[in-house]
Design a protein around this motif. Structure first.
Motif, PDB file in Angstrom:
ATOM      1  N   ARG A   1     103.797 -31.434  16.975  1.00 16.28           N
ATOM      2  CA  ARG A   1     103.355 -30.967  18.290  1.00 16.28           C
ATOM      3  C   ARG A   1     102.357 -29.826  18.085  1.00 16.28           C
ATOM      4  N   TYR A   2     101.385 -29.721  18.999  1.00 18.06           N
ATOM      5  CA  TYR A   2     100.321 -28.729  18.792  1.00 18.06           C
ATOM      6  C   TYR A   2     100.865 -27.301  18.697  1.00 18.06           C
ATOM      7  N   ILE A   3     101.899 -27.012  19.488  1.00 18.57           N
ATOM      8  CA  ILE A   3     102.423 -25.646  19.577  1.00 18.57           C
ATOM      9  C   ILE A   3     102.887 -25.105  18.215  1.00 18.57           C
ATOM     10  N   THR A   4     103.182 -26.017  17.262  1.00 21.75           N
ATOM     11  CA  THR A   4     103.617 -25.531  15.938  1.00 21.75           C
ATOM     12  C   THR A   4     102.526 -24.697  15.275  1.00 21.75           C
ATOM     13  N   HIS A   5     101.263 -24.993  15.614  1.00 25.72           N
ATOM     14  CA  HIS A   5     100.157 -24.243  14.993  1.00 25.72           C
ATOM     15  C   HIS A   5     100.088 -22.784  15.473  1.00 25.72           C
ATOM     16  N   PRO A   6      99.973 -22.552  16.798  1.00 22.22           N
ATOM     17  CA  PRO A   6      99.969 -21.143  17.233  1.00 22.22           C
ATOM     18  C   PRO A   6     101.231 -20.389  16.811  1.00 22.22           C
TER      19      PRO A   6
ATOM     20  N   ALA B   1      94.358 -15.330  10.548  1.00 23.26           N
ATOM     21  CA  ALA B   1      95.651 -16.014  10.455  1.00 23.26           C
ATOM     22  C   ALA B   1      95.501 -17.460  10.910  1.00 23.26           C
ATOM     23  N   ASP B   2      94.703 -17.675  11.969  1.00 24.73           N
ATOM     24  CA  ASP B   2      94.421 -19.024  12.472  1.00 24.73           C
ATOM     25  C   ASP B   2      93.805 -19.864  11.351  1.00 24.73           C
ATOM     26  N   ARG B   3      92.799 -19.273  10.706  1.00 27.57           N
ATOM     27  CA  ARG B   3      92.113 -19.997   9.645  1.00 27.57           C
ATOM     28  C   ARG B   3      93.043 -20.271   8.460  1.00 27.57           C
TER      29      ARG B   3
ATOM     30  N   LEU C   1      98.632 -17.708  22.152  1.00 32.51           N
ATOM     31  CA  LEU C   1      97.753 -18.244  23.205  1.00 32.51           C
ATOM     32  C   LEU C   1      96.349 -18.561  22.714  1.00 32.51           C
ATOM     33  N   HIS C   2      96.108 -18.436  21.393  1.00 34.11           N
ATOM     34  CA  HIS C   2      94.713 -18.372  20.932  1.00 34.11           C
ATOM     35  C   HIS C   2      93.902 -19.640  21.192  1.00 34.11           C
ATOM     36  N   ASP C   3      94.542 -20.793  21.328  1.00 31.33           N
ATOM     37  CA  ASP C   3      93.780 -22.023  21.582  1.00 31.33           C
ATOM     38  C   ASP C   3      93.870 -22.478  23.038  1.00 31.33           C
ATOM     39  N   VAL C   4      94.489 -21.670  23.879  1.00 30.41           N
ATOM     40  CA  VAL C   4      94.738 -22.098  25.261  1.00 30.41           C
ATOM     41  C   VAL C   4      93.440 -22.207  26.064  1.00 30.41           C
TER      42      VAL C   4
HETATM   43 MN    MN Z   1      93.812 -22.438  16.099  1.00 33.15          MN
END
Ligand code: MN
Length: 714
Positions: free
Chosen positions: A47-52, A141-143, A74-77
Motif C-alpha cells: 500500500r502506498y502509505i507504507t512509503h511515507p 529521507a524520502d529519497r 503527508l509529503h506526497d499528499v
Molecule cells: Mn515520496
C-alpha cells in the motif's frame, strides 16, 4: 501483504523523545495520509502509505521534531492526491503545510540535464528552494527510502533516480554533515548504476574479511589492553570501507583493490576531548605513527563541523588507520545538522526543536571557516538556505541560471545575452505570461519573448538588479538617443537652412569644419546631435553655415530674423522616440495647433500653441519651433476631460460606456467633487485626434444626466 507496518510501530521510538500530544499529532497526520492515498499502490505491491510511514521512521531515528514527522507522513499528499495546501494548513497548521509544499516543489523539479557543470547548481537550487532546512531533511529521507526500494522500478527509471541521487542528494547530505545518510545513498546509487562492479567488490570484500579477521582481532586486543592499563575509557570498533568509496579510489586514485584494503581501520569512541588526546598518546606509544598522517580535526574541525583525531600507524607489518572521537562527535559525524536539531529542555524534560541552536551551529561553522581557511563550499550552501540571497531558474532548454535575489525577467534576459535583453518585450514564467518586472523565484522556468526591432524601455532601470542589465540598458538607450538626436537635429537644421534659402547638401566640407571648429565640438555630427538634444539652436548653426564665418563673430542672435517664417513647420508623427515628448500640461492631440520647445539636453517638448506654459515675450516666442501634424497618424494620445453631471445610480458606468461606444480607451476615471445632487468626474481618454475627441465628447454630452463636458488643459 502480511504484517504491514503501521504508525503504532513507531510509537516506542517517538515515545523516547516526544510527548503524547505531539505523538498524537504525528498519528493524525498518518491517518490523514492513509485515507488520502487510499487505493494507491507502490510498484512493490505494498500500500502506498507504507512509503511515507517509512520516511517518517527514518526521521524519527534522527529524533526530528513532530512537524517534520507530520510533513513526512503527508509529503506526497499534495503531489499525488491533489489535496490543496490550504486544506493541510487548516488541518495541521501553516508550518506543516509549508514543509509539505516545499517537499512537493522539490519533487516537481525535473533534473533534466545531466551535465556535470549543472550538478552543483542543482544542489544550490535545491537548497535555495527549501526555505526551511527541514524540507531538505524530509526530502533526503524520502529519497533514501526510494533508493532502498528501487528494485521493482523499470530499468530506465532506476537509472535516472540513481544518477540524480549521486549527483544531487548524496552531496547535499554530505554538505549537511549527514554522513550515515550520505554513504547509504552513495552505496545504493552505486549498486543501482553498476550492479556488476558492486557485486564484484562486495564479493572480494567478503573474502578478505575472513583472511583479515585474525590480524584485526590481534590489533584490537592490543589496543584494548593498553587502554585498560592506562585506565582510559574507549570502545574500539573495526571500520568497514564502503563499496562506493572503494570503487572511487580504484577509479580516480588508480589504486588496486588490495592496495586499498591493505589498510586496517579502527575507530575509538571515548568520553571527553581530553581522553581523545590521551588515547592518541597511548596508540602512538604502541605503534609508530607514520609522519605527515596525523590530523587534529578536534582543534580544527572540518568545514561541515566534523571533529575527530586521525592518525596512521605502522604495526604488525601493516598500516593501521585510527580515528579517535567522543560519543558526541560521533553522533555529529553521522547525523550532521540533524544532530543539532533536537535538544533536551532540562526543566520540562521535553525535547523541542531549537532553531537558535541550529543557527548557532551554522555561525560556529562560519567561524571555523574563517580560521581554517578551508574551501567555502559548505558555508555557501548553508548560507543560501538560511539566508537565501540568490535565485536559480531554468532556461526553456533546462540550463540553470544563477541570479541575485530580486532579479527580474529583464535581468534574466540580459544574463543570457545582451541581444535577448535588448529585444525583450514579454516573458513566460512556468509557461504563463508574466510581467517583465516580476521578481523571479528559484525553480521557475523563464522564457523571454523577443520582437525584432524592440528596444529597451528606460523604465526597466527602476527594477533591474544586475549590473549587466543596468549597463546594457544604459548603453542601448544612449545609442538610441544618439541616433534620434541626430535625426531630429538634422530635421531642424535642414528646416532652418531652408529659411536662409540654403540646403544642407550644398554646404561644403570646409564650411562645415569651420563651424565645427568655431563651436569647439569634435565633429559635425556632434553639432547636429546637440541641436536635436536642445543644446544648440538650429537657426544659429544654420546662419553660421550659410555666412561662412561672418555671422560667427556676431554677438547675441538676431532674433527678428530666425528664418522661421520662410522655412515652414516641421512635421510631427508622435512616434519620434525618446527626444520628442508631449507636454503633460496641455496634452496636445493631433489636430491641435502645436509648437516645439527645445529643452536643453532633453530634446523637444510639444505644447499646444495656446498653452499657458509657453513664453509670452517675443524673444521666447522666436525660439519656438513651428510644427504640423502628419496626416496619417493612427497612434493614440491621452486627453483629459471634465464632466459635470447630476448624480444618479449608474451614471459613471453610463459615461464609461459612452466613451467605449465612441472607440475611446479610458486611462483613468475619478470623481473630483460632489454633493448630494451634482458631481464632477475627471476622465483621461485615449483618442487618435481632434475628430475622434469630438465624437467621444458628443456621446458623453448626449447622456441625459450630463450637464457639461470640457477638455482640461493645465
Ligand atoms: Mn515520496
Amino acid at each position: 501483504m502480511s504484517a504491514e507496518a503501521t504508525v503504532e510501530d513507531l510509537t516506542p521510538v517517538l515515545g523516547a523523545y516526544l510527548d503524547n500530544n505531539r505523538i498524537n499529532q504525528v498519528r493524525r497526520a498518518y491517518y490523514y495520509a492513509e485515507q488520502a492515498h487510499e487505493g494507491q499502490m507502490r510498484k512493490s505491491g505494498d500500500r502506498y502509505i507504507t512509503h511515507p510511514l517509512a520516511v517518517a521512521g527514518i526521521l524519527a531515528n534522527l529524533k526530528l521534531d513532530h512537524q517534520s514527522l507530520m510533513a513526512a507522513m503527508l509529503h506526497d499528499v499534495i503531489e499525488d492526491t491533489g489535496i490543496p495546501k490550504d486544506a493541510l494548513s487548516e488541518q495541521f497548521g501553516d508550518d506543516v503545510a509549508e514543509l509539505v509544499d516545499g517537499v512537493s516543489k522539490l519533487t516537481q523539479i525535473e533534473f533534466r540535464t545531466r551535465a556535470e557543470a549543472q550538478a552543483e547548481n542543482f544542489q544550490k537550487m535545491t537548497l535555495a528552494m527549501a526555505r526551511d532546512i527541514r524540507v531538505i531533511l524530509v526530502k533526503l529521507a524520502d529519497r533514501l527510502h526510494n533508493m532502498r526500494t528501487l528494485g521493482p522500478m523499470p530499468y530506465e527509471k532506476r537509472l535516472r533516480i540513481a544518477t540524480e541521487t549521486l549527483d544531487i542528494y548524496a552531496p547535499i547530505a554530505h554538505r549537511l554533515g549527514m554522513h550515515s545518510i550520505c554513504t547509504e545513498l552513495e552505496d545504493l546509487g552505486f549498486s543501482s548504476l553498476y550492479p556488476m562492479r558492486s557485486k564484484y567488490i562486495a564479493k572480494a570484500l567478503d573474502k578478505l574479511r575472513g583472511s583479515h579477521r585474525e590480524i584485526i582481532e590481534d590489533i584490537r586486543g592490543k589496543l584494548e589492553e593498553k587502554l585498560k592499563e592506562r585506565g582510559l575509557p574507549g570502545k574500539i570498533m573495526g571500520r568497514e570501507k564502503h563499496l562506493n568509496s572503494i570503487y572511487n579510489k580504484m577509479k580516480f586514485k588508480h589504486k588496486s583493490f588490495h592496495e586499498i584494503m591493505d589498510v586496517y581501520a579502527f575507530r575509538i569512541i571515548t568520553e571527553t576531548e581530553d581522553d581523545c588526546y590521551r588515547i592518541l598518546g597511548v596508540v602512538h606509544s604502541l605503534y609508530k605513527p607514520l609522519p605527515g598522517r596525523f590530523k587534529d580535526y578536534i582543534a580544527m574541525p572540518k568545514a561541515n563541523g566534523y571533529q575527530s583525531l586521525h592518525t596512521t600507524l605502522f604495526g604488525m607489518h601493516v598500516n593501521i588507520e585510527i580515528q579517535i572521537r567522543t560519543e558526541e562527535m560521533e553522533h555529529i559525524a553521522n547525523n550532521g545538522i540533524a544532530a543539532h536539531w533536537m535538544y533536551k529542555n532540562e526543566e520540562s524534560g521535553v525535547t523541542t526543536i531549537n532553531q537558535a541552536r541550529v543557527d548557532k551551529w551554522v555561525k560556529g561553522l562560519m567561524e571555523i571557516q574563517e580560521r581554517a581557511d578551508d574551501s567555502m563550499e559548505f558555508i555557501e550552501h548553508v548560507k543560501v538556505d538560511l539566508f537565501p540571497d540568490e535565485v536559480y531558474v531554468f532556461t526553456p532548454k533546462g540550463r540553470i541560471m544563477e541570479l541575485p535575489g530580486g532579479a527580474t525577467p529583464v535581468d534574466f534576459a540580459y544574463a543570457i545575452h545582451t541581444d535577448i535583453g535588448n529585444a525583450a518585450v514579454a516573458c513566460r514564467i512556468n509557461r504563463n505570461l508574466a510581467s517583465l518586472s516580476q521578481p523571479l523565484q528559484s525553480g521557475q522556468t523563464v522564457e523571454i519573448i523577443t520582437a525584432p526591432g524592440a528596444r529597451p524601455n528606460p523604465a526597466w532601470l527602476s527594477f533591474v538588479v544586475t549590473g549587466k542589465a543596468r549597463s546594457s540598458i544604459r548603453h542601448a538607450l544612449k545609442t538610441r538617443e544618439r541616433a534620434e538626436s541626430l535625426e531630429l537635429g538634422r530635421t531642424l537644421l535642414k528646416r532652418s537652412l531652408k529659411g536662409f534659402g540654403a540646403k544642407l547638401s550644398d554646404i561644403s566640407e570646409a564650411q562645415r569644419q569651420l563651424v565645427v571648429n568655431h563651436n569647439q565640438v569634435n565633429s559635425f555630427d556632434d553639432l547636429v546631435s546637440d541641436i536635436g538634444l536642445g543644446n544648440r539652436m538650429a537657426y544659429l548653426v544654420a546662419r553660421q553655415l550659410v555666412s561662412g564665418g561672418e555671422a560667427m563673430e556676431e554677438g547675441p542672435a538676431n532674433l527678428e530674423n530666425t528664418g522661421d517664417g520662410k522655412a515652414g513647420p516641421v512635421t510631427i508623427r508622435g512616434t519620434e522616440g525618446l527626444l520628442v515628448k508631449f507636454a503633460s500640461c496641455c496634452k496636445p492631440i493631433p489636430g491641435d495647433p502645436v509648437v516645439g520647445v527645445m529643452d536643453s539636453g532633453n530634446g523637444m517638448v510639444i505644447h499646444s500653441d495656446t498653452c499657458s506654459k509657453l513664453p509670452e515675450d517675443d524673444e521666447g516666442r522666436a525660439r519656438l519651433t513651428h510644427l504640423k501634424w502628419a496626416k496619417d497618424i493612427t497612434d493614440e494620445f491621452s486627453v483629459e476631460l471634465r464632466v459635470e453631471l447630476e448624480r444618479q445610480r449608474g451614471v459613471i458606468a453610463e459615461v464609461a460606456n459612452a466613451v467605449a461606444m465612441a472607440d475611446g480607451n479610458i486611462e483613468r476615471i475619478g470623481v473630483e467633487e460632489q454633493n448630494a445632487k451634482f458631481g464632477v468626474v475627471s476622465l483621461v481618454v485615449h483618442v487618435n485626434g481632434r475628430r475622434h475627441l469630438a465624437r467621444v465628447m458628443r456621446r458623453v454630452r448626449n447622456i441625459r444626466a450630463v450637464t457639461q463636458i470640457n477638455r482640461v488643459r493645465h
